[in-house]
Design a protein around this motif. Structure first.
Motif, PDB file in Angstrom:
ATOM      1  N   GLY A   3     -28.354 -18.254  47.677  1.00 14.67           N
ATOM      2  CA  GLY A   3     -27.947 -19.343  46.555  1.00 14.67           C
ATOM      3  C   GLY A   3     -28.545 -18.152  46.232  1.00 14.67           C
ATOM      4  N   PRO A   4     -29.400 -16.868  46.067  1.00 15.46           N
ATOM      5  CA  PRO A   4     -29.971 -15.857  45.189  1.00 15.46           C
ATOM      6  C   PRO A   4     -29.004 -14.822  45.316  1.00 15.46           C
ATOM      7  CG  PRO A   4     -31.983 -16.545  46.200  1.00 15.46           C
ATOM      8  CD  PRO A   4     -31.129 -16.955  47.034  1.00 15.46           C
ATOM      9  N   CYS A   5     -27.993 -14.663  45.945  1.00 12.02           N
ATOM     10  CA  CYS A   5     -26.267 -14.229  46.597  1.00 12.02           C
ATOM     11  C   CYS A   5     -25.433 -14.494  45.525  1.00 12.02           C
ATOM     12  CB  CYS A   5     -26.075 -13.905  48.048  1.00 12.02           C
ATOM     13  SG  CYS A   5     -27.064 -13.305  49.105  1.00 12.02           S
ATOM     14  N   ALA A  43     -24.355 -11.733  41.863  1.00 11.77           N
ATOM     15  CA  ALA A  43     -23.116 -11.907  42.080  1.00 11.77           C
ATOM     16  C   ALA A  43     -22.054 -11.671  40.501  1.00 11.77           C
ATOM     17  CB  ALA A  43     -22.499 -12.042  43.102  1.00 11.77           C
ATOM     18  N   PRO A  44     -22.804 -12.582  39.547  1.00 11.42           N
ATOM     19  CA  PRO A  44     -21.834 -12.279  38.208  1.00 11.42           C
ATOM     20  C   PRO A  44     -22.723 -10.425  38.028  1.00 11.42           C
ATOM     21  CG  PRO A  44     -22.793 -14.486  38.778  1.00 11.42           C
ATOM     22  CD  PRO A  44     -22.713 -13.513  39.733  1.00 11.42           C
ATOM     23  N   ILE A  45     -24.319 -10.714  37.727  1.00 11.38           N
ATOM     24  CA  ILE A  45     -24.151  -9.460  37.699  1.00 11.38           C
ATOM     25  C   ILE A  45     -24.242  -8.412  37.814  1.00 11.38           C
ATOM     26  CG2 ILE A  45     -26.133  -8.734  37.445  1.00 11.38           C
ATOM     27  CD1 ILE A  45     -28.069 -11.266  37.513  1.00 11.38           C
ATOM     28  N   MET A  46     -23.678  -8.385  39.238  1.00  8.64           N
ATOM     29  CA  MET A  46     -22.901  -7.126  39.881  1.00  8.64           C
ATOM     30  C   MET A  46     -21.733  -6.741  38.932  1.00  8.64           C
ATOM     31  SD  MET A  46     -24.785  -5.311  42.046  1.00  8.64           S
ATOM     32  CE  MET A  46     -26.495  -5.904  41.249  1.00  8.64           C
ATOM     33  N   LYS A  47     -21.047  -7.631  39.181  1.00  7.64           N
ATOM     34  CA  LYS A  47     -19.989  -7.770  38.273  1.00  7.64           C
ATOM     35  C   LYS A  47     -19.797  -7.001  37.000  1.00  7.64           C
ATOM     36  CE  LYS A  47     -17.175 -11.219  41.149  1.00  7.64           C
ATOM     37  NZ  LYS A  47     -16.487 -12.415  40.726  1.00  7.64           N
ATOM     38  N   GLU A  48     -20.695  -7.744  36.702  1.00  5.75           N
ATOM     39  CA  GLU A  48     -20.976  -6.979  34.571  1.00  5.75           C
ATOM     40  C   GLU A  48     -21.234  -5.498  34.672  1.00  5.75           C
ATOM     41  OE1 GLU A  48     -23.667  -9.247  32.833  1.00  5.75           O
ATOM     42  OE2 GLU A  48     -22.973 -10.905  32.805  1.00  5.75           O
ATOM     43  N   LEU A  49     -21.642  -5.512  35.762  1.00  3.16           N
ATOM     44  CA  LEU A  49     -22.919  -3.400  36.198  1.00  3.16           C
ATOM     45  C   LEU A  49     -21.775  -2.771  36.431  1.00  3.16           C
ATOM     46  CD1 LEU A  49     -26.463  -4.565  37.669  1.00  3.16           C
ATOM     47  CD2 LEU A  49     -26.037  -4.032  35.418  1.00  3.16           C
ATOM     48  N   ASP A  72     -33.548  -9.273  38.176  1.00  3.26           N
ATOM     49  CA  ASP A  72     -32.060  -9.677  37.093  1.00  3.26           C
ATOM     50  C   ASP A  72     -31.536  -8.943  36.196  1.00  3.26           C
ATOM     51  OD1 ASP A  72     -34.440  -8.544  35.838  1.00  3.26           O
ATOM     52  OD2 ASP A  72     -34.755  -9.584  34.006  1.00  3.26           O
ATOM     53  N   LYS A  73     -30.669  -8.704  35.339  1.00  2.00           N
ATOM     54  CA  LYS A  73     -30.011  -7.514  34.984  1.00  2.00           C
ATOM     55  C   LYS A  73     -30.171  -6.533  34.326  1.00  2.00           C
ATOM     56  CE  LYS A  73     -25.749  -6.026  32.148  1.00  2.00           C
ATOM     57  NZ  LYS A  73     -24.765  -6.355  31.090  1.00  2.00           N
ATOM     58  N   ALA A  74     -31.589  -6.440  34.196  1.00  2.00           N
ATOM     59  CA  ALA A  74     -31.995  -5.172  32.979  1.00  2.00           C
ATOM     60  C   ALA A  74     -33.121  -4.888  34.611  1.00  2.00           C
ATOM     61  CB  ALA A  74     -33.277  -5.706  32.405  1.00  2.00           C
ATOM     62  N   THR A  75     -32.914  -4.970  35.619  1.00  4.69           N
ATOM     63  CA  THR A  75     -33.681  -4.817  36.870  1.00  4.69           C
ATOM     64  C   THR A  75     -32.895  -3.894  37.056  1.00  4.69           C
ATOM     65  OG1 THR A  75     -35.590  -6.507  36.903  1.00  4.69           O
ATOM     66  CG2 THR A  75     -35.059  -4.941  38.758  1.00  4.69           C
ATOM     67  N   PHE A  76     -31.308  -3.820  37.623  1.00  2.00           N
ATOM     68  CA  PHE A  76     -30.952  -3.346  38.063  1.00  2.00           C
ATOM     69  C   PHE A  76     -30.309  -2.343  37.430  1.00  2.00           C
ATOM     70  CE2 PHE A  76     -29.689  -7.512  40.063  1.00  2.00           C
ATOM     71  CZ  PHE A  76     -29.708  -7.114  41.537  1.00  2.00           C
ATOM     72  N   LYS A  77     -30.237  -2.638  36.091  1.00  2.00           N
ATOM     73  CA  LYS A  77     -29.582  -1.047  35.282  1.00  2.00           C
ATOM     74  C   LYS A  77     -31.109  -0.232  35.105  1.00  2.00           C
ATOM     75  CE  LYS A  77     -27.862  -1.409  30.956  1.00  2.00           C
ATOM     76  NZ  LYS A  77     -26.793  -1.686  30.131  1.00  2.00           N
ATOM     77  N   ARG A  78     -31.935  -0.912  34.840  1.00  2.00           N
ATOM     78  CA  ARG A  78     -33.602   0.895  35.384  1.00  2.00           C
ATOM     79  C   ARG A  78     -32.977   1.073  36.348  1.00  2.00           C
ATOM     80  NH1 ARG A  78     -36.895  -2.674  33.801  1.00  2.00           N
ATOM     81  NH2 ARG A  78     -37.418  -3.687  34.990  1.00  2.00           N
TER      82      ARG A  78
END
Length: 154
Positions: free
Chosen positions: A78-80, A84-90, A140-146
């Motif tokens: 589930g968490p994966c 997944a959509p966040i990774m695609k956006e990044l 979340d996306k912000a954590t990945f971006k950071r």
């Protein structure tokens, strides 16, 4: 006869490489072109593009030309599926700056063992120089971006 066998093998390997990387462009040197997509990675691609762990190398030496993230995941997780959509956006946002790979731990057990992926999702951040760093669990996306901005692109 040997030439025919070699040619058939090369064609089959090319078809396999294309099928296993979700259409990401692979150059004649076997390197993956950054297309702004998340690239499905298998063991052969890992050895060719990231690190040849089968060699008796004493230290980590990243083969890529851009920093990378490897997303170790499973289809049933589930968490994966949430990340997944966040990774695609990044991958689209950072196209040309980083490469994002995904590794299905159910299909690539040797790569999962290499990173000791006992819990997923597991994200491996690989800078151009230095040791890779791992982040376990969804974020979340912000954590990945950071992490990308402060670790991979600093």
């Amino acid at each position: 006869m040997k030439k025919v066998i070699v040619m058939v093998a090369l064609v089959m390997m090319g078809m396999f490489a294309y099928a296993t990387n979700d259409g990401a462009k692979v150059s004649q040197t076997g390197k993956v072109a950054n297309s702004g997509e998340v690239i499905a990675m298998n063991k052969a691609m890992f050895i060719n593009n990231v690190f040849d762990f089968q060699q008796k190398a004493a230290a980590w030496k990243y083969k890529g030309t851009k920093p990378a993230i490897i997303d170790l995941y499973a289809d049933w997780c589930g968490p994966c599926r949430q990340t997944a959509p966040i990774m695609k956006e990044l991958a689209k946002e950072y196209a040309g700056k980083i490469v994002i790979y995904k590794v299905n731990v159910d299909k690539e057990k040797e790569l999962a063992a290499l990173f000791n992926a006992t819990s997923i999702p597991l994200f491996v951040y690989i800078p151009l120089n230095g040791e890779p760093q791992m982040m376990r669990g969804a974020a979340d996306k912000a954590t990945f971006k950071r992490a990308i901005d402060e670790f991979l692109l600093k």
